[in-house]
Design a protein around this motif. Structure first.
Motif, mmCIF file in Angstrom:
data_model
loop_
_atom_site.group_PDB
_atom_site.id
_atom_site.type_symbol
_atom_site.label_atom_id
_atom_site.label_comp_id
_atom_site.label_asym_id
_atom_site.label_seq_id
_atom_site.Cartn_x
_atom_site.Cartn_y
_atom_site.Cartn_z
ATOM 1 N N ALA A 41 -2.296 4.249 -6.509
ATOM 2 C CA ALA A 41 -2.222 4.940 -5.220
ATOM 3 C C ALA A 41 -3.477 4.665 -4.398
ATOM 4 O O ALA A 41 -4.568 4.455 -4.929
ATOM 5 N N ASP A 42 -3.301 4.668 -3.067
ATOM 6 C CA ASP A 42 -4.406 4.511 -2.110
ATOM 7 C C ASP A 42 -5.198 3.228 -2.311
ATOM 8 O O ASP A 42 -6.398 3.178 -2.020
ATOM 9 N N VAL A 43 -4.556 2.199 -2.838
ATOM 10 C CA VAL A 43 -5.221 0.906 -3.050
ATOM 11 C C VAL A 43 -4.298 -0.206 -2.557
ATOM 12 O O VAL A 43 -3.108 -0.221 -2.886
ATOM 13 N N TRP A 44 -4.845 -1.116 -1.784
ATOM 14 C CA TRP A 44 -4.067 -2.275 -1.350
ATOM 15 C C TRP A 44 -3.897 -3.245 -2.512
ATOM 16 O O TRP A 44 -4.869 -3.636 -3.151
ATOM 17 N N ASP A 95 6.319 6.164 3.203
ATOM 18 C CA ASP A 95 5.010 6.100 2.554
ATOM 19 C C ASP A 95 4.619 4.679 2.156
ATOM 20 O O ASP A 95 3.457 4.419 1.827
ATOM 21 N N TYR A 131 0.844 -1.198 0.000
ATOM 22 C CA TYR A 131 0.000 0.000 0.000
ATOM 23 C C TYR A 131 0.878 1.246 0.000
ATOM 24 O O TYR A 131 1.919 1.291 0.660
ATOM 25 N N SER A 132 0.451 2.251 -0.753
ATOM 26 C CA SER A 132 1.127 3.549 -0.759
ATOM 27 C C SER A 132 0.129 4.621 -1.170
ATOM 28 O O SER A 132 -0.803 4.367 -1.946
ATOM 29 N N LYS A 133 0.328 5.816 -0.641
ATOM 30 C CA LYS A 133 -0.530 6.936 -1.010
ATOM 31 C C LYS A 133 -0.166 7.500 -2.375
ATOM 32 O O LYS A 133 -0.887 8.336 -2.916
ATOM 33 N N LYS A 134 0.970 7.045 -2.920
ATOM 34 C CA LYS A 134 1.412 7.520 -4.226
ATOM 35 C C LYS A 134 1.580 6.347 -5.182
ATOM 36 O O LYS A 134 1.774 5.206 -4.759
ATOM 37 N N GLU A 135 1.501 6.647 -6.459
ATOM 38 C CA GLU A 135 1.617 5.608 -7.482
ATOM 39 C C GLU A 135 3.049 5.063 -7.538
ATOM 40 O O GLU A 135 4.017 5.823 -7.485
#
Length: 395
Positions: free
Chosen positions: A109-112, A142, A90-94
């Motif tokens: 981004a924002d996807v498990w 991140d 998981y990360s808030k960025k691509e």
């Protein structure tokens, strides 16, 4: 009396704080992770990141204060420890996922992102993968890479006390033991040859002698299977067998020899396979000499067979000794190279065979007065075609 009561009150207060802390830790540890907190945490890779340091020319542990400007973060993933589990990212960025330095997929981004460990092992057929996550303006803080176990909706949460937890040392892979023992065995072989046959050793591993085209007519070259030369043929067989075992460890079945090898994953089983492969290579070298003798006789090349075979042995001994040095160095400084050994070795081996073919061509051309057409035909049959067929079947 007052002092005693104060002391008891202080002890009671500390005990209450300690109990609250313990229950808090248990509550946090029992909490699920991943999407919808639907997974038990098995391992968190937060402290296992590695980055490629240009100064050291190697992968080093990530240090937050030193590597803040890096956008590429890597880690080693061992299948043996996490069979049946899931790998979650998981990360808030691509980001982009690279497996063994090869781009595999784009991570939104924002996807498990959930990957099945057993499925990954079936696809890559290895015991270990080198994972790299790359993203623009991304830092290690991140990123979340964890191994989890799916929480069943019907199962009851089990809480473990401190006394139920045991610390077990991580098992060392069997092949690592064989790798070290095999390297020691080869070192003993080379040391024995250096002391028992010093003149022969100097001749075989002399690069200047290798490039000497006008080979002198001496008993050393004309007796390819006397004791001295035979020992070096056996030593080359051991070296090639050891490199073969490293490639086979990555589930690459060269020449489909797995059907005749021992499948027992023990140090003894691996060593028996090593001996069996060395014997097969030794037999192949003897067959190589016999084929050279037969074809040189058909083409009426006088005094070519022994010189040709000696140059093959000399060039191969030098080249694969250098490969053995690189393998030993890589095992310490660049362990990921051994995980893709067959890929890194393919191009140098092909270049080596081409250069060896040119060396033999100029050597034989110097010793004979036959037309180049006959010589080229002879070399195609005994050198070029076997190499092409060998690479084709090996892959």
């Amino acid at each position: 009396m007052g002092t005693s009561n104060s002391h008891r009150f202080l002890v009671l207060k500390l005990s209450v704080i300690l109990l609250i802390s313990v229950f808090s830790v248990e509550r946090i540890s029992a909490k699920g992770v991943g999407p919808a907190e639907g997974y038990y945490l098995v391992h968190d890779y937060h402290d296992d990141w590695q980055i490629y340091d240009e100064g050291y020319k190697a992968y080093v542990p990530y240090v937050r204060e030193r590597h803040q400007e890096y956008s590429s973060f890597s880690l080693f993933f061992d299948f043996e420890n996490y069979k049946g589990y899931k790998l979650l990212f998981y990360s808030k960025k691509e980001n982009y996922l690279f497996i063994d330095a090869s781009l595999q997929k784009k991570l939104p981004a924002d996807v498990w992102t959930i990957m099945d460990v057993d499925s990954l092992q079936k696809v890559y057929r290895k015991t270990r993968l080198f994972l790299t996550f790359y993203g623009i303006n991304t830092n290690a803080e991140d990123l979340k890479v964890i191994v989890g176990n799916k929480i069943s909706k019907t199962e009851r949460s089990i809480e473990l006390t401190e006394y139920q937890l045991t610390v077990r040392p991580k098992a060392i892979p069997v092949f690592n033991n064989f790798f070290v023992l095999g390297l020691v065995f080869l070192l003993i072989c080379y040391a024995f040859l250096y002391n028992f046959q010093p003149k022969t050793f100097e001749r075989y591993y002399n690069f200047q002698d290798l490039l000497t085209i006008n080979v002198r007519d001496d008993s050393f070259v004309n007796k390819p299977f006397d004791l001295g030369n035979l020992l070096f043929v056996i030593n080359l067989s051991f070296t090639l067998a050891y490199l073969f075992m490293i490639i086979r460890n990555e589930e690459t079945d060269l020449f489909n020899v797995s059907n005749i090898l021992n499948e027992e994953e023990t140090v003894l089983g691996l060593f028996l396979n090593f001996i069996a492969i060395a014997i097969l290579i030794f037999i192949a070298l003897i067959i190589k000499y016999l084929s050279l003798a037969i074809l040189s006789n058909l083409y009426r090349f006088d005094n070519v067979t022994n010189v040709h075979f000696f140059k093959i042995m000399q060039a191969s001994s030098i080249f694969f000794l250098l490969v053995l040095f690189l393998v030993s160095y890589s095992a310490i400084s660049y362990p990921f190279i051994l995980q893709n050994f067959e890929k890194y070795l393919l191009i140098p081996v092909v270049i080596f065979f081409i250069l060896r073919l040119l060396l033999i061509y100029f050597t034989i051309n110097k010793l004979t007065s036959l037309k180049n057409l006959y010589l080229f035909s002879y070399l195609c049959i005994v050198e070029l075609i076997p190499v092409i067929i060998g690479i084709r079947f090996a892959l």
